[in-house]
Every structure is written in C-alpha cells, then in structure tokens.
Enzyme design. Sequence first.
Site, PDB file in Angstrom:
ATOM      1  N   ARG A 166      -9.926   0.348   8.378  1.00  0.00           N
ATOM      2  CA  ARG A 166      -9.552  -1.039   8.635  1.00  0.00           C
ATOM      3  C   ARG A 166     -10.710  -1.831   9.230  1.00  0.00           C
ATOM      4  O   ARG A 166     -10.558  -3.029   9.485  1.00  0.00           O
ATOM      5  CB  ARG A 166      -8.372  -1.078   9.608  1.00  0.00           C
ATOM      6  CG  ARG A 166      -7.016  -1.205   8.943  1.00  0.00           C
ATOM      7  CD  ARG A 166      -5.984  -1.228  10.041  1.00  0.00           C
ATOM      8  NE  ARG A 166      -4.736  -1.851   9.664  1.00  0.00           N
ATOM      9  CZ  ARG A 166      -3.682  -1.197   9.184  1.00  0.00           C
ATOM     10  NH1 ARG A 166      -3.740   0.077   8.954  1.00  0.00           N
ATOM     11  NH2 ARG A 166      -2.562  -1.866   8.930  1.00  0.00           N
TER      12      ARG A 166
ATOM     13  N   ARG B 295      -1.164  -9.744  13.025  1.00  0.00           N
ATOM     14  CA  ARG B 295      -1.691  -8.709  12.121  1.00  0.00           C
ATOM     15  C   ARG B 295      -2.476  -9.341  10.977  1.00  0.00           C
ATOM     16  O   ARG B 295      -3.500  -8.813  10.547  1.00  0.00           O
ATOM     17  CB  ARG B 295      -0.540  -7.858  11.573  1.00  0.00           C
ATOM     18  CG  ARG B 295      -0.002  -6.878  12.610  1.00  0.00           C
ATOM     19  CD  ARG B 295       1.410  -6.441  12.287  1.00  0.00           C
ATOM     20  NE  ARG B 295       1.530  -5.581  11.152  1.00  0.00           N
ATOM     21  CZ  ARG B 295       2.665  -5.404  10.460  1.00  0.00           C
ATOM     22  NH1 ARG B 295       3.773  -6.039  10.812  1.00  0.00           N
ATOM     23  NH2 ARG B 295       2.688  -4.591   9.430  1.00  0.00           N
TER      24      ARG B 295
ATOM     25  N   ARG C 122      11.086  -6.196   5.087  1.00  0.00           N
ATOM     26  CA  ARG C 122      10.988  -4.795   5.500  1.00  0.00           C
ATOM     27  C   ARG C 122      11.520  -4.623   6.924  1.00  0.00           C
ATOM     28  O   ARG C 122      12.208  -3.663   7.235  1.00  0.00           O
ATOM     29  CB  ARG C 122       9.534  -4.327   5.398  1.00  0.00           C
ATOM     30  CG  ARG C 122       9.344  -2.857   5.732  1.00  0.00           C
ATOM     31  CD  ARG C 122       7.929  -2.399   5.438  1.00  0.00           C
ATOM     32  NE  ARG C 122       6.943  -3.133   6.234  1.00  0.00           N
ATOM     33  CZ  ARG C 122       5.628  -3.049   6.058  1.00  0.00           C
ATOM     34  NH1 ARG C 122       5.147  -2.284   5.112  1.00  0.00           N
ATOM     35  NH2 ARG C 122       4.794  -3.737   6.827  1.00  0.00           N
TER      36      ARG C 122
ATOM     37  N   ARG D 273      11.517  -1.802  11.404  1.00  0.00           N
ATOM     38  CA  ARG D 273      10.147  -1.556  11.881  1.00  0.00           C
ATOM     39  C   ARG D 273       9.762  -2.622  12.905  1.00  0.00           C
ATOM     40  O   ARG D 273       9.801  -3.819  12.617  1.00  0.00           O
ATOM     41  CB  ARG D 273       9.188  -1.544  10.684  1.00  0.00           C
ATOM     42  CG  ARG D 273       7.798  -1.116  11.083  1.00  0.00           C
ATOM     43  CD  ARG D 273       6.916  -0.907   9.881  1.00  0.00           C
ATOM     44  NE  ARG D 273       5.574  -1.340  10.196  1.00  0.00           N
ATOM     45  CZ  ARG D 273       4.530  -1.149   9.443  1.00  0.00           C
ATOM     46  NH1 ARG D 273       4.655  -0.518   8.293  1.00  0.00           N
ATOM     47  NH2 ARG D 273       3.341  -1.585   9.805  1.00  0.00           N
TER      48      ARG D 273
ATOM     49  N   LYS E  29       0.829  -1.211   0.000  1.00  0.00           N
ATOM     50  CA  LYS E  29       0.000   0.000   0.000  1.00  0.00           C
ATOM     51  C   LYS E  29       0.868   1.268   0.000  1.00  0.00           C
ATOM     52  O   LYS E  29       0.605   2.191  -0.757  1.00  0.00           O
ATOM     53  CB  LYS E  29      -0.940   0.024   1.219  1.00  0.00           C
ATOM     54  CG  LYS E  29      -1.929  -1.134   1.264  1.00  0.00           C
ATOM     55  CD  LYS E  29      -2.965  -0.956   2.357  1.00  0.00           C
ATOM     56  CE  LYS E  29      -2.422  -1.014   3.779  1.00  0.00           C
ATOM     57  NZ  LYS E  29      -1.889  -2.341   4.180  1.00  0.00           N
TER      58      LYS E  29
HETATM   59  P1  AMP Z   1       0.246   0.118   8.942  1.00  0.00           P
HETATM   60  O1  AMP Z   1       1.455   0.995   8.855  1.00  0.00           O
HETATM   61  O2  AMP Z   1      -0.902   0.630   8.118  1.00  0.00           O
HETATM   62  O3  AMP Z   1       0.565  -1.322   8.638  1.00  0.00           O
HETATM   63  O4  AMP Z   1      -0.264   0.172  10.463  1.00  0.00           O
HETATM   64  C1  AMP Z   1       0.554  -0.299  11.530  1.00  0.00           C
HETATM   65  C2  AMP Z   1      -0.294  -0.518  12.775  1.00  0.00           C
HETATM   66  O5  AMP Z   1      -0.911   0.704  13.157  1.00  0.00           O
HETATM   67  C3  AMP Z   1      -1.455  -1.503  12.589  1.00  0.00           C
HETATM   68  O6  AMP Z   1      -1.035  -2.850  12.770  1.00  0.00           O
HETATM   69  C4  AMP Z   1      -2.400  -1.040  13.696  1.00  0.00           C
HETATM   70  O7  AMP Z   1      -1.964  -1.481  14.967  1.00  0.00           O
HETATM   71  C5  AMP Z   1      -2.222   0.477  13.664  1.00  0.00           C
HETATM   72  N1  AMP Z   1      -3.188   1.108  12.737  1.00  0.00           N
HETATM   73  C6  AMP Z   1      -2.904   1.781  11.584  1.00  0.00           C
HETATM   74  N2  AMP Z   1      -4.026   2.212  10.988  1.00  0.00           N
HETATM   75  C7  AMP Z   1      -5.057   1.804  11.765  1.00  0.00           C
HETATM   76  C8  AMP Z   1      -6.471   1.915  11.667  1.00  0.00           C
HETATM   77  N3  AMP Z   1      -7.064   2.523  10.630  1.00  0.00           N
HETATM   78  N4  AMP Z   1      -7.221   1.368  12.674  1.00  0.00           N
HETATM   79  C9  AMP Z   1      -6.650   0.748  13.723  1.00  0.00           C
HETATM   80  N5  AMP Z   1      -5.326   0.591  13.854  1.00  0.00           N
HETATM   81  C10 AMP Z   1      -4.524   1.109  12.893  1.00  0.00           C
END
Ligand code: AMP
Length: 192
Positions: free
Chosen positions: A91, A147, A130, A136, A14
């Site tokens: 999400r 996840r 990654r 990260r 993404k």
């Molecule tokens: P990402 O960078 O999009 O993979 O997000 C990393 C982490 O941030 C996710 O595993 C969630 O714990 C949290 N997170 C990011 N976006 C959301 C969202 N829209 N709703 C809930 N948790 C989020």
Amino acid sequence: MLNLVIFGAPGSGKGTQSDRLIEAFGLHHISTGEVLRDHISRGTELGRIANSYISKGQLIPDDLMIRVLEHLIDSNEDYARDGVIFDGFPRTIPQAIALNKLMADHGEKIAAVIGLEVDEDELIKRMLNRGKQTGRADDNLETITNRLKVYHNQTSPLRDFYIEQGIYHAINGNGSVDSIFASIKESLAKAL
Ligand code: AMP
C-alpha cells in the site's frame, strides 16, 4: 510460479476478484486486511495495535506491516510452492520495495499487478453496501472518506511504480463481477 498483486482503492473489488483468481490459478490468498481483522477478533497484541489505525482509516506503519508480511511468507512453505495473490499489500512505496526484495530472496518475482480502476462514487456505494451487509466496522462514511484520502496520498503512487516496472495492467473495475474477471483473464493471457 505465479505471484500476482491485486491493486486498487478500497472498495474496488480486490477481495472478490481474488476469489476468482484463486479458483482459476490455484493461488494462495494473502489479504493483509483479513490477517489484521483476524488478529483483532482474536484480541492479540498485533490486533490491538492494528485496530487503533484501522478504526481511523489509517495505514498500519510500514515497518510493522512489512514484518507481518515477512513472517507470513516465511512460515508457510505452500506459498513458495504454489504462488500467491497479494491483496491489500503493498500500500506504500516502501512496502512495494520490501515485497520485491522478499520475492527476490525466495528466487521469485511479481509477474503482474492487476489494477482495478473504479469511479469514486461507485467505491463509496460499494463500501457502504458492504458495511450494511457484513457489519465491517471501517465501512462507515467517516472512515471511508479517510481511507480514500489515504489511498490517494500514499497508495496510488504505486500505479506509476509498477508501470515503470512494466507489470501494471489497468482493468476497468466498474461493471459486473463476471465482466471484470473476463477483462482480468484477457489481460493476464496477453501478459504471462
Ligand atoms: P483492507 O481489508 O485491505 O481494505 O484493509 C483494511 C485496513 O487494514 C486498511 O484500511 C488499513 O488500515 C489496514 N491495512 C491492510 N493492509 C495494509 C497494508 N498493506 N499497510 C498498512 N495498512 C494496511
């Protein structure tokens, strides 16, 4: 005004494809994951709360996440002027409903949802890679497993939600960055 959602499992590309779309369409990028990681690195109260969920691979609760997004949108006039690509939000179904409402309140809508569909073994491989390259913290096997579970239970139902709204565009997200971006552009050219 073009507002897009880029949708897919963790590790589906993404962020990478968002960068290409921003360049091609002059959009602003809202990555909720990046927003939260920034709060964590600055040691804010939101960062402290977010970290307790992110480190376990869980989602931040909807009411908090929706408030964070509303604040972001309302505090930046450029978003309404130029359009946005939403990456990592929504999400959950309540988040998607909140986003539709927020868009409508601004006289806007989501024009298209780009769904990056990637095989599970490829997702795991990409996230482990990654993790090695960027450090990260949630890109470790235990958190990745959680996840992906959370994605299947809470996030993947959004696919049907957006199919019903007629704005979901499935993209084969396996393959090279260039070939995936070419598929996205082709799909958007037909849709918009
Ligand atoms: P990402 O960078 O999009 O993979 O997000 C990393 C982490 O941030 C996710 O595993 C969630 O714990 C949290 N997170 C990011 N976006 C959301 C969202 N829209 N709703 C809930 N948790 C989020």
